[in-house]
Design an enzyme around this catalytic site. Structure first.
Site, PDB file in Angstrom:
ATOM      1  N   CYS A   1      -9.711  87.052  83.270  1.00  0.00           N
ATOM      2  CA  CYS A   1      -9.165  86.023  82.378  1.00  0.00           C
ATOM      3  C   CYS A   1      -9.411  86.349  80.903  1.00  0.00           C
ATOM      4  CB  CYS A   1      -9.697  84.658  82.777  1.00  0.00           C
ATOM      5  SG  CYS A   1      -8.551  83.370  82.312  1.00  0.00           S
TER       6      CYS A   1
ATOM      7  N   HIS B   1      -8.695  84.435  88.312  1.00  0.00           N
ATOM      8  CA  HIS B   1     -10.142  84.330  88.532  1.00  0.00           C
ATOM      9  C   HIS B   1     -10.501  84.741  89.950  1.00  0.00           C
ATOM     10  CE1 HIS B   1     -11.628  82.418  84.811  1.00  0.00           C
ATOM     11  NE2 HIS B   1     -10.348  82.112  84.701  1.00  0.00           N
TER      12      HIS B   1
ATOM     13  N   GLU C   1     -13.278  85.762  90.978  1.00  0.00           N
ATOM     14  CA  GLU C   1     -14.659  85.407  91.338  1.00  0.00           C
ATOM     15  C   GLU C   1     -14.717  84.119  92.149  1.00  0.00           C
ATOM     16  OE1 GLU C   1     -13.223  84.809  88.559  1.00  0.00           O
ATOM     17  OE2 GLU C   1     -14.104  83.089  87.507  1.00  0.00           O
TER      18      GLU C   1
END
Ligand SMILES: N[C@@H](CCC(=O)NCCCC(=O)O)C(=O)O
Length: 273
Positions: free
Chosen positions: A128, A236, A238
């Site tokens: 990001c 994202h 993660e």
């Protein structure tokens, strides 16, 4: 001694030789008065559970850390998301109200660190804001509010709702055939979340756009001529990294590159893809 990681893990790692991943922090003011450096635990969880590495967050402040120290201290770097934007003067433009807030200390650490790590083949993964930092570090410009562009969707994080709702999968990303991402994911179309207002306007001369959302927003890049692992995505990965079928191979490939860097005493793994 090897330790059984959560069931979702696909391999054992010897915790004594895990590669060490530097995770860049964001600056926060706790209780509106207490300055702090912090990174989201989704990032540390992904690095531990999927990359099989030891995560260490470092302050993004050039008065606190130097680039040579960081390059020596870590086997790879994760450039995380963050609400503040890269300052437009880093890509030759003037700030406007649309550019929102900034974190100049993070700009001053992230951009030279990205360039130095990529040129020596030290693994980096951008997420990001980190994706935007990699793009700007290699000569790209950014648009401050892509939802204002004709034909674009609103990529911003939903203002309300649960964390699961904010990180829900909201668009497809179409990947260039033969790109490092098509190689890592084993497919040329993936579904991802989206929590950003800015995006690449003009890609730098070495910035290869490898993936786009359905509205043509750049979502995945790599760097031409990078001797090692140098990947960055606008979404994202993660979030839910141990379970998500897109996040998992990306963080696993990043961990493999960091392990190879550590085992070789600082030589890059062959570039992915
Ligand atoms: N600020 C940039 C990058 C967006 C980003 O990193 N979003 C994650 C923010 C998570 C949080 O709110 O802390 C942009 O808006 O494009």
């Amino acid at each position: 001694m090897a330790k059984l990681l959560p069931a979702a893990s696909v391999y054992y790692v010897d915790l004594m030789t895990r590669p060490i991943v530097g995770i860049i922090s964001n600056a926060y003011l706790i209780n509106d008065q207490y300055p702090a450096h912090a990174c989201g635990s989704m990032n540390t969880d992904a690095v531990v559970q999927v990359s099989g590495a030891m995560p260490l967050a470092f302050p993004a402040d050039p008065e606190v850390v130097t680039i040579p120290e960081l390059l020596d201290a870590f086997d790879g770097f994760l450039f995380t998301g963050g609400r503040p934007n890269v300052h437009p003067e880093e890509y030759g433009e003037e700030p406007t109200e649309a550019h929102g807030t900034f974190d100049r200390n993070r700009d001053r650490v992230a951009l030279p660190l990205i360039r130095a790590a990529v040129e020596r083949g030290q693994p980096i993964l951008g997420i990001c804001r980190g994706f935007q930092e990699v793009a700007v570090a290699f000569g790209s410009t950014l648009h401050p509010e892509i939802r204002e562009l004709p034909g674009r969707m609103n990529h911003r994080m939903p203002p309300d709702g649960t964390l699961e709702e904010k990180f829900a999968l909201r668009h497809d990303v179409i990947l260039a055939p033969g790109s490092p991402y098509a190689h890592v994911f084993g497919t040329e179309r993936v579904r991802t979340n989206t929590l950003h207002g800015q995006g690449i306007k003009v890609a730098g001369p070495r910035v290869r756009i490898d993936g786009w959302a359905e509205d043509d927003t750049p979502e995945a890049i790599s760097i031409d001529g990078a001797p090692g692992f140098a990947m960055a995505v606008q979404w994202h990965p993660e979030a839910n990294a141990a379970e998500d079928p897109v996040s998992r191979p990306l963080f696993a490939a990043f961990g493999e590159a960091c392990r190879a860097w550590r085992a070789s005493g600082g030589q890059p793994l062959r570039a992915v893809g």
